[in-house]
Design an enzyme around this catalytic site. Structure first.
Site, PDB file in Angstrom:
ATOM      1  CD  GLN A  85     -18.122   5.146 -12.699  1.00 23.00           C
ATOM      2  OE1 GLN A  85     -17.684   5.031 -13.748  1.00 23.00           O
ATOM      3  NE2 GLN A  85     -18.246   6.567 -11.975  1.00 23.00           N
ATOM      4  NE  ARG A 140     -13.725   1.285 -12.987  1.00 22.26           N
ATOM      5  CZ  ARG A 140     -13.921   2.362 -13.975  1.00 22.26           C
ATOM      6  NH1 ARG A 140     -15.007   2.676 -14.481  1.00 22.26           N
ATOM      7  NH2 ARG A 140     -12.371   3.127 -13.460  1.00 22.26           N
ATOM      8  N   GLY A 198       9.480   9.424  11.074  1.00 24.51           N
ATOM      9  CA  GLY A 198       8.761  10.518  11.605  1.00 24.51           C
ATOM     10  C   GLY A 198       8.615  11.009  12.559  1.00 24.51           C
ATOM     11  CD  GLU A 214       3.606   0.208  13.457  1.00 24.17           C
ATOM     12  OE1 GLU A 214       3.879  -1.499  13.665  1.00 24.17           O
ATOM     13  OE2 GLU A 214       4.596   0.611  13.384  1.00 24.17           O
ATOM     14  CE1 TYR A 227       8.564   1.830  18.227  1.00 23.87           C
ATOM     15  CE2 TYR A 227       9.533   1.715  16.025  1.00 23.87           C
ATOM     16  CZ  TYR A 227       9.065   1.181  17.073  1.00 23.87           C
ATOM     17  OH  TYR A 227       9.164   0.118  17.592  1.00 23.87           O
ATOM     18  CB  SER A 261      11.007  -6.534   6.601  1.00 19.37           C
ATOM     19  OG  SER A 261      10.750  -5.603   5.082  1.00 19.37           O
TER      20      SER A 261
HETATM   21  C1  LIG Z   1      -3.621  14.650 -18.206  1.00 15.96           C
HETATM   22  C2  LIG Z   1      -4.848  15.139 -19.051  1.00 15.96           C
HETATM   23  C3  LIG Z   1      -3.897  15.682 -19.834  1.00 15.96           C
HETATM   24  C4  LIG Z   1      -5.400  16.030 -21.036  1.00 15.96           C
HETATM   25  N1  LIG Z   1      -4.732  15.953 -21.769  1.00 15.96           N
HETATM   26  C5  LIG Z   1      -5.991  16.407 -22.886  1.00 15.96           C
HETATM   27  C6  LIG Z   1      -5.768  17.549 -24.501  1.00 15.96           C
HETATM   28  O1  LIG Z   1      -4.712  17.869 -24.710  1.00 15.96           O
HETATM   29  N2  LIG Z   1      -6.792  18.096 -25.536  1.00 15.96           N
HETATM   30  C7  LIG Z   1      -8.161  17.723 -24.775  1.00 15.96           C
HETATM   31  O2  LIG Z   1      -9.656  18.115 -24.863  1.00 15.96           O
HETATM   32  N3  LIG Z   1      -8.640  16.551 -23.492  1.00 15.96           N
HETATM   33  C8  LIG Z   1      -7.058  16.475 -22.586  1.00 15.96           C
HETATM   34  N4  LIG Z   1      -7.708  15.596 -21.338  1.00 15.96           N
HETATM   35  C9  LIG Z   1      -8.928  15.314 -21.376  1.00 15.96           C
HETATM   36  C10 LIG Z   1      -9.330  13.833 -21.381  1.00 15.96           C
HETATM   37  O3  LIG Z   1      -9.375  13.465 -22.900  1.00 15.96           O
HETATM   38  C11 LIG Z   1     -10.742  13.113 -20.587  1.00 15.96           C
HETATM   39  O4  LIG Z   1     -10.485  13.105 -19.427  1.00 15.96           O
HETATM   40  C12 LIG Z   1     -10.779  11.709 -21.292  1.00 15.96           C
HETATM   41  O5  LIG Z   1     -10.992  11.795 -22.059  1.00 15.96           O
HETATM   42  C13 LIG Z   1     -12.097  10.672 -20.175  1.00 15.96           C
HETATM   43  O6  LIG Z   1     -12.984  11.878 -19.724  1.00 15.96           O
HETATM   44  P1  LIG Z   1     -13.943  12.221 -18.340  1.00 15.96           P
HETATM   45  O7  LIG Z   1     -13.286  12.652 -18.444  1.00 15.96           O
HETATM   46  O8  LIG Z   1     -15.339  13.764 -19.389  1.00 15.96           O
HETATM   47  O9  LIG Z   1     -14.680  11.454 -17.540  1.00 15.96           O
HETATM   48  P2  LIG Z   1     -15.890  10.767 -17.864  1.00 15.96           P
HETATM   49  O10 LIG Z   1     -16.344  10.037 -18.831  1.00 15.96           O
HETATM   50  O11 LIG Z   1     -16.673  12.007 -17.048  1.00 15.96           O
HETATM   51  O12 LIG Z   1     -15.444   9.289 -16.722  1.00 15.96           O
HETATM   52  C14 LIG Z   1     -16.131   8.984 -15.565  1.00 15.96           C
HETATM   53  C15 LIG Z   1     -16.019   7.835 -15.554  1.00 15.96           C
HETATM   54  O13 LIG Z   1     -18.096   7.927 -15.887  1.00 15.96           O
HETATM   55  C16 LIG Z   1     -17.078   6.307 -16.666  1.00 15.96           C
HETATM   56  N5  LIG Z   1     -18.161   6.318 -18.481  1.00 15.96           N
HETATM   57  C17 LIG Z   1     -18.407   7.751 -18.757  1.00 15.96           C
HETATM   58  N6  LIG Z   1     -19.435   6.790 -19.741  1.00 15.96           N
HETATM   59  C18 LIG Z   1     -19.765   5.870 -19.290  1.00 15.96           C
HETATM   60  C19 LIG Z   1     -20.341   4.768 -20.228  1.00 15.96           C
HETATM   61  N7  LIG Z   1     -21.170   5.121 -21.533  1.00 15.96           N
HETATM   62  N8  LIG Z   1     -20.277   3.734 -20.053  1.00 15.96           N
HETATM   63  C20 LIG Z   1     -20.028   3.403 -18.395  1.00 15.96           C
HETATM   64  N9  LIG Z   1     -19.076   3.980 -17.915  1.00 15.96           N
HETATM   65  C21 LIG Z   1     -18.779   5.325 -18.516  1.00 15.96           C
HETATM   66  C22 LIG Z   1     -15.542   6.100 -17.105  1.00 15.96           C
HETATM   67  O14 LIG Z   1     -15.131   4.752 -16.851  1.00 15.96           O
HETATM   68  C23 LIG Z   1     -15.585   6.979 -15.743  1.00 15.96           C
HETATM   69  O15 LIG Z   1     -15.291   5.498 -14.548  1.00 15.96           O
HETATM   70  C24 LIG Z   1      -6.575  15.407 -20.771  1.00 15.96           C
HETATM   71  C25 LIG Z   1      -6.684  14.482 -19.411  1.00 15.96           C
HETATM   72  C26 LIG Z   1      -5.828  14.376 -18.821  1.00 15.96           C
HETATM   73  C27 LIG Z   1      -6.350  13.729 -17.214  1.00 15.96           C
HETATM   74  C1  LIG Z   2       6.214   7.281   5.218  1.00 17.44           C
HETATM   75  C2  LIG Z   2       7.168   6.123   6.354  1.00 17.44           C
HETATM   76  C3  LIG Z   2       7.077   6.543   7.892  1.00 17.44           C
HETATM   77  C4  LIG Z   2       7.441   5.231   8.186  1.00 17.44           C
HETATM   78  N1  LIG Z   2       7.868   5.653   9.552  1.00 17.44           N
HETATM   79  C5  LIG Z   2       8.641   5.221  10.356  1.00 17.44           C
HETATM   80  C6  LIG Z   2       9.398   5.418  11.796  1.00 17.44           C
HETATM   81  O1  LIG Z   2       8.241   5.951  12.702  1.00 17.44           O
HETATM   82  N2  LIG Z   2       9.851   4.615  12.380  1.00 17.44           N
HETATM   83  C7  LIG Z   2      10.433   4.005  11.956  1.00 17.44           C
HETATM   84  O2  LIG Z   2      11.479   3.509  12.547  1.00 17.44           O
HETATM   85  N3  LIG Z   2      10.341   3.328  10.428  1.00 17.44           N
HETATM   86  C8  LIG Z   2       9.808   4.318   9.691  1.00 17.44           C
HETATM   87  N4  LIG Z   2       8.901   3.969   8.142  1.00 17.44           N
HETATM   88  C9  LIG Z   2      10.090   2.380   7.981  1.00 17.44           C
HETATM   89  C10 LIG Z   2       8.956   1.902   7.412  1.00 17.44           C
HETATM   90  O3  LIG Z   2       9.290   0.936   9.003  1.00 17.44           O
HETATM   91  C11 LIG Z   2       9.512   0.112   6.835  1.00 17.44           C
HETATM   92  O4  LIG Z   2      10.151   0.834   5.503  1.00 17.44           O
HETATM   93  C12 LIG Z   2       9.304  -1.007   6.376  1.00 17.44           C
HETATM   94  O5  LIG Z   2       9.274  -1.659   7.485  1.00 17.44           O
HETATM   95  C13 LIG Z   2      10.017  -1.474   5.043  1.00 17.44           C
HETATM   96  O6  LIG Z   2      11.333  -1.987   5.630  1.00 17.44           O
HETATM   97  P1  LIG Z   2      11.821  -1.752   4.151  1.00 17.44           P
HETATM   98  O7  LIG Z   2      12.123  -0.660   4.433  1.00 17.44           O
HETATM   99  O8  LIG Z   2      13.513  -2.018   4.094  1.00 17.44           O
HETATM  100  O9  LIG Z   2      11.298  -2.790   3.215  1.00 17.44           O
HETATM  101  P2  LIG Z   2      12.939  -4.464   1.983  1.00 17.44           P
HETATM  102  O10 LIG Z   2      11.648  -5.405   3.180  1.00 17.44           O
HETATM  103  O11 LIG Z   2      13.680  -3.872   1.839  1.00 17.44           O
HETATM  104  O12 LIG Z   2      11.837  -4.711   1.525  1.00 17.44           O
HETATM  105  C14 LIG Z   2      11.674  -4.591  -0.186  1.00 17.44           C
HETATM  106  C15 LIG Z   2      11.040  -5.269  -0.917  1.00 17.44           C
HETATM  107  O13 LIG Z   2      11.591  -6.829  -0.205  1.00 17.44           O
HETATM  108  C16 LIG Z   2      10.403  -8.014  -0.051  1.00 17.44           C
HETATM  109  N5  LIG Z   2      11.152  -8.542   1.519  1.00 17.44           N
HETATM  110  C17 LIG Z   2      12.136  -8.513   1.976  1.00 17.44           C
HETATM  111  N6  LIG Z   2      12.614  -9.048   3.186  1.00 17.44           N
HETATM  112  C18 LIG Z   2      11.782 -10.197   2.165  1.00 17.44           C
HETATM  113  C19 LIG Z   2      10.919 -11.758   3.388  1.00 17.44           C
HETATM  114  N7  LIG Z   2      11.964 -12.278   4.165  1.00 17.44           N
HETATM  115  N8  LIG Z   2      10.680 -12.419   2.122  1.00 17.44           N
HETATM  116  C20 LIG Z   2       9.985 -12.502   0.963  1.00 17.44           C
HETATM  117  N9  LIG Z   2       9.857 -10.911   0.687  1.00 17.44           N
HETATM  118  C21 LIG Z   2      10.531  -9.752   0.840  1.00 17.44           C
HETATM  119  C22 LIG Z   2       9.022  -6.903   0.657  1.00 17.44           C
HETATM  120  O14 LIG Z   2       8.025  -7.574   0.402  1.00 17.44           O
HETATM  121  C23 LIG Z   2       9.141  -5.836  -0.587  1.00 17.44           C
HETATM  122  O15 LIG Z   2       9.267  -5.819  -1.493  1.00 17.44           O
HETATM  123  C24 LIG Z   2       8.476   4.369   7.484  1.00 17.44           C
HETATM  124  C25 LIG Z   2       8.601   4.249   6.060  1.00 17.44           C
HETATM  125  C26 LIG Z   2       7.940   4.768   5.837  1.00 17.44           C
HETATM  126  C27 LIG Z   2       7.955   4.643   4.243  1.00 17.44           C
END
Ligand SMILES: Cc1cc2nc3c(=O)[nH]c(=O)nc-3n(C[C@H](O)[C@H](O)[C@H](O)COP(=O)(O)OP(=O)(O)OC[C@H]3O[C@@H](n4cnc5c(N)ncnc54)[C@H](O)[C@@H]3O)c2cc1C
Ligand SMILES: Cc1cc2nc3c(=O)[nH]c(=O)nc-3n(C[C@H](O)[C@H](O)[C@H](O)COP(=O)(O)OP(=O)(O)OC[C@H]3O[C@@H](n4cnc5c(N)ncnc54)[C@H](O)[C@@H]3O)c2cc1C
Ligand SMILES: [Ca+2]
Lengths: 664, 664
Positions: free
Chosen positions: A330, A333, A177, A424, A135, A144
């Protein structure tokens, strides 16, 4: 791996019949049965494995997708599947590919816009996959604004052909696509020019590639537009770029159901009304809403199960720590997202009905409900996809650090889902269409025109702009009519406010433009009201199974009160509820979360997703998360050697160099 | 490629001195100069190219990162860069790697927790990169709950060693950056056990790999934890898994600044107060806030520039269409994010000052402000990173379909940024800490304790719980004291409401738990007040350059009124403002957007980002978007051949098969 169900205890806490809920979720016993069988067919077939998808390079990934698509086609034919089964099977293959556009856009375009003869000619080829279609509407410069497309289709009466041409760089087709590498044909949208006059955008069937060797036909430049968001995700799809250099096609490849070009080059409108074209749009958007509930339920299923497994803090006397699912933050959310999944499921079901209704009316030349149906599907597409995209990312965050690993399934789900907010119809552009329809509805009230369908509540405008919510206790908020009235009052008052402010502008167009941010909010309020109402109607239907209605009731109330809390500013500023009533809603919400808690796992089990479809270590049915995470890690290509490639060139020299740093 | 500045006209519309704004954004003339020079050094060096990053497989990607890290080190030494310059250069290399953890976590851990002797021994090795270190705290089973870590460090008095051991699968270290493939050493956090007693979590320097051949030392199992969210993105980092099988280290590798184990195995606390450790946390989180403003400004820069180039709809008489930046919906989504970028920049700057202040006080044994500083940095880390993650995705959506291409730069920016919401403290867990501090602050008011620092406004609790906002016209909302009072009143009232509701519970712990969703909102309100206040203070400082203050004033007002509109429910339900005043704020917001509009491009130019750093076809300085998008597409591996790999196996057979479909 051990065969323990780590969630067994959670499952035993459910207060309702999960099997009955599965039927409700699927829509019918039959639908559940089809989905269940197809999911198993896919899950048990090694060709359809997808656990390695996020590690593949683009070419390997794409080839693998071609393989799956071909295999799916083979299985569909071997198993002599019905159309319903075939489309379910494709759904569970769960990998974007040219197949989606072929069935989802190319076929409906020909069916909707082709004449009977055109359908007789093309549909058999299409159904047998003797040609593959896409398409091709969007261009580099226009998405758009479809009316702004630049590709031209100029009729040449000498040869009885159209000349398809890309006059500028920005007229290059861009995004379709299946176009980049696979499609043999496309429906190309282009400006029809005949007798020196531009008749605007029409669809043309254009062959793109040779059916012998797949090479692009003369005058056609074609390719893939490059890597997209995420690992795996939409990179399995060959979204393409396409340029035409004066490519000729026979006149009868213009889709001529509503307008025609005669042999002499005359442009004529047929007596088939243009509105018919909108039917297809309603259809496509209805499937998008239904897909939203699937994507959302999948993310929620992962986050709920993992939140029951994950324990953090709160150990008492060396006992186990608290399941994070027990933390109120939790729950506040996550549970609204679970409720949203059900809400979107039911509004999607209702949209299916709406589509049938619209189709029947169109066949009877009744166009009266079409604008309303069109606005309604546009709005619901926008609101549900935006909410789903945000919700998937929230589910990922709810899984803490481990949610950031591809093996959690959530990053890919997000990346593959988010374009639904854009394709769409860009979600903001769509909401502005809804707003325009609402403003028209309001202005026509004066002239006595009765609002129809989902806007019927506007006929109660007198009451709704004045009524007062009568909640005095938290559980008054469980009354469906109280909820509906509050949502209706909010939607009407926001719309009326906008209309009044617009009327102060020097002209309505300027006013609409100036107030468009407020109009988005009014349109959103209208759409949320529809979703809430349809959920309430669903719960009031005849529902089978022990405790099922009670759970749906809880989910429905959570959905409504969560929205009320989230948009409290709307409700308070328009005077629909008082601050005190807002606080009571919040209090009731807390109670509802506690009621939901023991049923949370069973409510996601009711989606009936296989581990294959979920594709998430964190969301595994058996909850055996940690050993699986550990095992998965070692499969990364980086672990193929203990000492990484690059050590000798880029690490060792650093460690071994003798530096004199002035900075020390 | 043509050398036209497609944004020249936009630039000419700016009403302020862009060069002066660059200084304000950078913090000082000196900072701007350093940033500018380092950005150019990186941008002009082919080794640092990153435009192909999203197309590389994991191994290639990782090797390339090693190459860049080594090259950066080489350039830093060749150019004899200062520490400030070196860290800027690393920043502009813009690719997560072991280097970040080495300098950002390993060094601060040793400096903060090591004794003087330990620092003398290790710091020179670290500074010369003769060892490479990482920070190994998180385990498979524990992240947020650090006190629940399971790794043990058991003192063996016979050999004067600690035995580091991973007793369970869930005790495997999991996530540390740089661990998987590179680090030779780690600070490992483990439960200290001596004389049969568990003394809780302490840090230990552990060598992981041989300095000769990089192989893991005996008893150590180590690897990468697998692919993470997004193309390129954080996959350049070797986040690792690590297991210890009774690994022995000398006793003096326990970081002993605040607690020690003697030769005999006695556990002793030094007289250095434990609070000192919090200083490092304040430091690290302050850098995260500053990084938030960088990531956000980058996304906003791309979206603003592309929105000025992108035209859609609204062509009159065949003239050019409307720039999407002129649509009010686009402005209402985008300008608050631009304002947020500036807001976060200034609150980050202030946090830097706060860190210095805290450090000086700690040195003078004044711990009075530490809890407040700790709560404040935790909260600001949470609020700014959450807002930034959402904003990057919103900027991507604001770019329509093209934002979904990796060449837009936004997908990778999102994927690489989002973990900031999780690491260094999960954002929800952090907000709960802030809430706890606020509840304590409220409860201590009764006993006459004066709230300090950012909570000082609680001393005006009497006034703030009763005051009425006196706005009667839209532009009354431009008064800074009106804004601050409204935000203070909201924060105080939400906190007091929570405190009152908690006091109704049977005990405060249960109450806190039950109300924790509301507490998040109170904590958020407190943090937003801080950001708004610091922005206002910034604007009131001595600011150089024509029109600069005026622009900052507009941005500051947009930020505040946008928040007010977004959280209107809070303001209305606590009675801080009336619905009428809320509507006036919205009206003023619309005016501010119009005032900002002509300056939008210049305001993102003021970030002074090179095209290399931005890494976005859509955000190019010269606005030459379409030809570049088109060119970039062809570089995708899928375009290496016209007919895709897989055609003969998986496409041709489909097209050529002769099917008899019963379904037709
Ligand atoms: C890209 C990346 C890089 C990192 N790099 C390091 C690093 O270099 N060294 C290192 O040591 N670690 C690293 N980490 C680990 C990171 O510090 C932990 O992922 C982070 O502390 C969150 O802990 P968690 O994954 O155990 O989350 P969790 O605690 O398991 O969270 C899961 C969910 O439980 C909720 N939750 C947890 N406890 C509570 C509570 N008491 N009350 C309410 N809600 C709660 C949270 O809000 C969350 O929604 C990295 C993580 C990422 C993603
Ligand atoms: C994964 C993917 C698959 C797709 N597959 C197809 C496909 O199979 N065939 C095909 O034909 N197309 C396809 N598309 C294209 C898709 O339909 C367009 O990207 C879509 O219609 C949005 O148009 P645009 O990219 O021009 O956005 P734009 O219109 O350029 O939007 C940019 C910004 O301008 C704002 N904006 C635009 N006009 C207005 C207005 N009048 N008032 C206020 N704000 C405005 C928008 O809200 C947006 O924030 C695909 C796109 C993606 C990402
Ligand atoms: Ca709120």
């Amino acid at each position: 791996m051990e065969e323990v169900d780590h969630l067994a205890q959670e499952r035993s806490r459910a207060e309702f019949d999960v099997e009955a809920m599965k039927v409700v979720w699927a829509g019918s016993k039959h639908a559940l049965d089809v989905a269940d069988r197809m999911a198993r067919v896919v899950a048990s077939d090694p060709v359809f494995r997808k656990d390695n998808r996020t590690m593949l390079g683009r070419k390997e990934l794409f080839k693998n997708t071609l393989r799956k698509a071909a295999h799916a086609w083979k299985r569909i034919n071997e198993l002599r599947l019905t159309e319903e089964e075939a489309s379910m099977l494709r759904f569970f293959v769960d990998e974007p590919s040219y197949v989606d556009l072929h069935w989802g856009m190319f076929v409906p375009a020909i069916k909707g816009q082709g004449t009977d003869e055109q359908q007789q000619k093309w549909i058999p080829l299409v159904y047998k996959l003797q040609i593959i279609g896409c398409y091709a509407q969007t261009e580099l410069g226009h998405g758009s604004n479809v009316q702004g497309l630049e590709t031209t289709a100029t009729f040449d009466p000498k040869t009885d052909e159209f000349v398809i041409h890309s006059p500028t760089l920005t007229s290059s087709k861009w995004w379709p696509g299946g176009l980049g590498k696979v499609s043999t044909h496309a429906v190309v949208y282009a400006r029809l020019i005949t007798e020196g006059k531009d008749y605007g955008i029409h669809g043309f069937i254009v062959q793109l590639r040779s059916l012998d060797d797949h090479s692009p036909l003369p005058g056609i430049t074609i390719g893939d537009i490059g890597t997209k968001f995420g690992n795996g995700a939409y990179n399995t799809m060959d979204n393409g770029v396409l340029r035409f250099d004066h490519v000729r096609i026979p006149r009868d490849q213009m889709l001529m159901r509503v307008s025609q070009v005669t042999r002499e080059g005359k442009f004529v409108q047929s007596d088939v009304p243009r509105q018919l074209l909108y039917g297809t749009m309603v259809y496509v958007r209805q499937t998008i809403v239904s897909d939203a509930s699937k994507a959302l339920s999948r993310a929620v299923c992962i986050a709920v199960r993992y939140s029951a497994i994950r324990r953090q803090f709160g150990s008492q006397d060396g006992g186990p720590e608290t399941q994070v699912l027990d933390y109120k933050t939790q729950q506040s959310r996550l549970f609204p997202l679970l409720a949203s999944a059900y809400a979107f499921r039911f509004v999607g079901e209702w949209l299916k009905w709406l589509y049938t209704d619209v189709t029947q009316r169109l066949q009877a030349n009744d166009f009266s409900t079409l604008p309303e149906a069109h606005a309604c599907t546009a709005g619901l597409k926008s609101v549900t996809t935006s909410a789903t995209a945000d919700a998937i990312e929230e589910c990922r965050k709810l899984c803490g650090g481990h949610g950031y690993l591809c093996s959690s399934g959530l990053p890919e789900l997000f990346a593959v889902y988010v374009p639904a907010c854009t394709y769409e119809g860009d979600n903001v552009v769509l909401l502005l269409q809804v707003a325009r329809f609402l403003m028209k509805t309001v202005s026509q009230l004066a002239s006595g025109k009765q609002p129809v369908g989902t806007t019927a509540y506007f006929s109660k405008i007198q009451h709704l702009t004045q009524c007062k919510c009568d909640v005095t206790r938290a559980d008054d908020w469980l009354n469906p009519s109280t909820i509906v009235e509050a949502f209706e009052a909010r939607a009407v008052r926001l719309a009326v406010n906008c209309a009044q402010n617009i009327s102060k502008a020097s002209n309505p167009e300027d006013g609409f433009y100036e107030l468009s941010a407020d109009l988005l909010e009014a349109a959103t309020a209208h759409c949320q009201l529809i979703i809430v109402s349809k959920f309430i109607e669903k719960v009031q239907q005849d529902i089978q199974g022990h405790g099922v209605r009670e759970q749906l009731q809880i989910l429905c109330n959570i959905y409504a009160l969560f929205l009320l809390h989230k948009h409290l500013g709307d409700f308070l500023s328009t005077g629909c509820v008082t601050p005190k009533q807002g606080a009571l809603a919040n209090e009731q919400l807390r109670k509802l979360y506690s009621q939901l808690r023991p049923n949370a796992i069973a409510l996601v089990d009711a989606f009936n997703y296989t581990d294959h479809y979920l594709g998430s270590v964190l969301g595994r049915y058996d909850g055996n998360v940690y050993p699986t995470l550990y095992e998965e890690a070692w499969k990364d290509p980086l672990n193929e050697s203990v000492v990484p490639d690059g050590y000798h060139e880029y690490i060792r020299p650093l460690l071994k160099q003798k530096l004199k740093l002035s900075r020390l």
